[in-house]
Write a protein that holds these residues in place. Structure first.
Motif: not given
Length: 86
Positions: A17-18, A20-21, A24-25, A43, A47
């Motif tokens: 998740m980290l 991916s964040y 995506a950012h 985003f 994500f």
């Protein structure tokens, strides 16, 4: 043993998740550089869909470059029309 596997699974999911964040950012910033706002949902695409969302952002045409090209074409056409009348 099952508690260790559960903890390991949670850690792996959190790490995913980290990453991916962060990705995506970055791709949201790339979409903004290309001239897009929130309407592309870059985003969210990156994500939730991962590499498919990133390819979507990469495939977006560059709006800023397109506007510059349209201005140059208009200036050239304006110059050509002035030359015809001279």
């Amino acid at each position: 043993m099952s508690e260790i596997l559960l903890l390991l699974g949670i850690l792996i999911l959190g790490f995913y998740m980290l990453i991916s964040y962060v990705v995506a950012h970055k791709f949201e910033r790339i979409a903004k550089i290309k001239g897009y706002g929130r309407e592309t949902n870059a985003f969210l695409m990156c994500f939730f869909f991962g590499i498919i969302g990133c390819m979507y952002v990469i495939a977006l045409p560059d709006l800023k470059l397109r506007k510059q090209q349209e201005k140059m074409i208009a200036l050239i056409e304006n110059l050509e029309s002035k030359e015809k009348y001279e």
